[in-house]
Design a protein around this motif. Structure first.
Motif, PDB file in Angstrom:
ATOM      1  N   LYS A 195      -6.651   1.210   6.439  1.00 40.99           N
ATOM      2  CA  LYS A 195      -7.365   2.929   6.117  1.00 40.99           C
ATOM      3  C   LYS A 195      -8.089   3.559   7.566  1.00 40.99           C
ATOM      4  O   LYS A 195      -8.241   4.314   7.569  1.00 40.99           O
ATOM      5  CB  LYS A 195      -8.491   2.500   4.954  1.00 40.99           C
ATOM      6  CG  LYS A 195      -7.921   2.276   3.814  1.00 40.99           C
ATOM      7  CD  LYS A 195      -8.695   2.382   2.655  1.00 40.99           C
ATOM      8  CE  LYS A 195      -8.323   2.527   1.382  1.00 40.99           C
ATOM      9  NZ  LYS A 195      -9.371   2.502   0.301  1.00 40.99           N
ATOM     10  N   TYR A 213       0.454  -1.121  -0.410  1.00 35.94           N
ATOM     11  CA  TYR A 213       0.055   0.039  -0.422  1.00 35.94           C
ATOM     12  C   TYR A 213       0.533   1.471  -0.066  1.00 35.94           C
ATOM     13  O   TYR A 213       1.892   0.980   0.323  1.00 35.94           O
ATOM     14  CB  TYR A 213      -0.985   0.138   1.527  1.00 35.94           C
ATOM     15  CG  TYR A 213      -1.917  -0.965   0.658  1.00 35.94           C
ATOM     16  CD1 TYR A 213      -3.318  -1.253   0.925  1.00 35.94           C
ATOM     17  CD2 TYR A 213      -1.392  -2.549   2.013  1.00 35.94           C
ATOM     18  CE1 TYR A 213      -3.985  -1.518   0.430  1.00 35.94           C
ATOM     19  CE2 TYR A 213      -2.902  -3.527   1.536  1.00 35.94           C
ATOM     20  CZ  TYR A 213      -3.591  -3.126   1.311  1.00 35.94           C
ATOM     21  OH  TYR A 213      -4.599  -4.471   0.824  1.00 35.94           O
ATOM     22  N   VAL A 223       0.863   5.804   0.936  1.00 31.72           N
ATOM     23  CA  VAL A 223      -0.098   6.545   1.905  1.00 31.72           C
ATOM     24  C   VAL A 223       0.908   7.708   1.170  1.00 31.72           C
ATOM     25  O   VAL A 223       1.045   8.394   1.434  1.00 31.72           O
ATOM     26  CB  VAL A 223       0.769   5.986   3.457  1.00 31.72           C
ATOM     27  CG1 VAL A 223      -0.264   7.276   4.298  1.00 31.72           C
ATOM     28  CG2 VAL A 223       0.592   4.656   3.865  1.00 31.72           C
ATOM     29  N   GLU A 268      -6.863   6.842   7.666  1.00 26.86           N
ATOM     30  CA  GLU A 268      -7.679   7.929   6.024  1.00 26.86           C
ATOM     31  C   GLU A 268      -9.134   8.485   7.166  1.00 26.86           C
ATOM     32  O   GLU A 268      -9.052   9.001   6.957  1.00 26.86           O
ATOM     33  CB  GLU A 268      -7.611   6.889   5.013  1.00 26.86           C
ATOM     34  CG  GLU A 268      -8.892   7.972   4.055  1.00 26.86           C
ATOM     35  CD  GLU A 268      -8.282   6.843   2.676  1.00 26.86           C
ATOM     36  OE1 GLU A 268      -9.305   7.115   2.426  1.00 26.86           O
ATOM     37  OE2 GLU A 268      -7.619   5.810   2.627  1.00 26.86           O
ATOM     38  N   ILE A 288      -4.471   9.495   2.298  1.00 28.08           N
ATOM     39  CA  ILE A 288      -5.203   8.565   1.566  1.00 28.08           C
ATOM     40  C   ILE A 288      -4.383   7.550   1.503  1.00 28.08           C
ATOM     41  O   ILE A 288      -2.886   7.408   1.007  1.00 28.08           O
ATOM     42  CB  ILE A 288      -5.422   9.067   0.310  1.00 28.08           C
ATOM     43  CG1 ILE A 288      -6.144  10.775   0.267  1.00 28.08           C
ATOM     44  CG2 ILE A 288      -5.580   7.739  -0.491  1.00 28.08           C
ATOM     45  CD1 ILE A 288      -5.626  11.378  -1.001  1.00 28.08           C
ATOM     46  N   VAL A 289      -5.121   5.989   1.839  1.00 31.61           N
ATOM     47  CA  VAL A 289      -4.336   5.144   1.457  1.00 31.61           C
ATOM     48  C   VAL A 289      -5.378   4.380   0.076  1.00 31.61           C
ATOM     49  O   VAL A 289      -6.381   4.278  -0.029  1.00 31.61           O
ATOM     50  CB  VAL A 289      -4.348   3.868   2.451  1.00 31.61           C
ATOM     51  CG1 VAL A 289      -3.508   2.479   2.718  1.00 31.61           C
ATOM     52  CG2 VAL A 289      -4.362   4.616   4.159  1.00 31.61           C
ATOM     53  N   GLU A 290      -3.670   3.916  -0.648  1.00 31.25           N
ATOM     54  CA  GLU A 290      -4.291   3.373  -2.433  1.00 31.25           C
ATOM     55  C   GLU A 290      -3.710   1.968  -2.345  1.00 31.25           C
ATOM     56  O   GLU A 290      -2.071   1.893  -1.219  1.00 31.25           O
ATOM     57  CB  GLU A 290      -2.827   4.161  -3.013  1.00 31.25           C
ATOM     58  CG  GLU A 290      -4.210   5.745  -3.128  1.00 31.25           C
ATOM     59  CD  GLU A 290      -2.894   6.466  -4.217  1.00 31.25           C
ATOM     60  OE1 GLU A 290      -1.979   5.961  -4.500  1.00 31.25           O
ATOM     61  OE2 GLU A 290      -4.673   7.499  -4.548  1.00 31.25           O
ATOM     62  N   CYS A 329      -3.538   9.932  13.590  1.00 32.19           N
ATOM     63  CA  CYS A 329      -3.428   9.760  12.163  1.00 32.19           C
ATOM     64  C   CYS A 329      -2.327   8.896  13.667  1.00 32.19           C
ATOM     65  O   CYS A 329      -2.434   7.480  13.033  1.00 32.19           O
ATOM     66  CB  CYS A 329      -3.428   9.332  10.763  1.00 32.19           C
ATOM     67  SG  CYS A 329      -1.556  11.028  10.570  1.00 32.19           S
TER      68      CYS A 329
END
Length: 92
Positions: free
Chosen positions: A75, A31, A33, A78, A87-89, A46
């Motif tokens: 997440k 992931y 961030v 997030e 944002i976590v992708e 966070c």
């Protein structure tokens, strides 16, 4: 269960082979961030809620991502961010 295992003791941190979240979730994906610095006010929410401990605040209050490869993709950062700055992708 602690992300570093049942026998984890603060100050005596060992690096796990597999990252396991507090609910037993094992991360096999990677992931990314993303921090939107223009939105982040440096509140640290966070940082406090991240189960993998990959976020920290600098001395100037800026959010910094450390050990991103250990992100569980949960997440939590997030979801908890009141300013929508994190944002976590998932990475392919």
């Amino acid at each position: 269960m602690h992300p570093y295992g049942e026998n984890h003791q603060e100050g005596n941190r060992r690096e796990p082979e597999t990252i396991i979240g507090g609910d037993g979730f094992v991360s096999t994906k990677k992931y990314r961030v993303v921090v939107e610095e223009r939105f982040c006010k440096g509140c640290g929410i966070c940082v406090k809620f991240c189960p993998a401990g990959i976020l920290e605040l600098t001395a100037t209050g800026q959010l910094k991502v450390v050990n991103e490869d250990r992100c569980l993709g949960c997440k939590t950062c997030e979801i908890r961010c009141p300013d929508f700055a994190v944002i976590v992708e998932a990475m392919d």
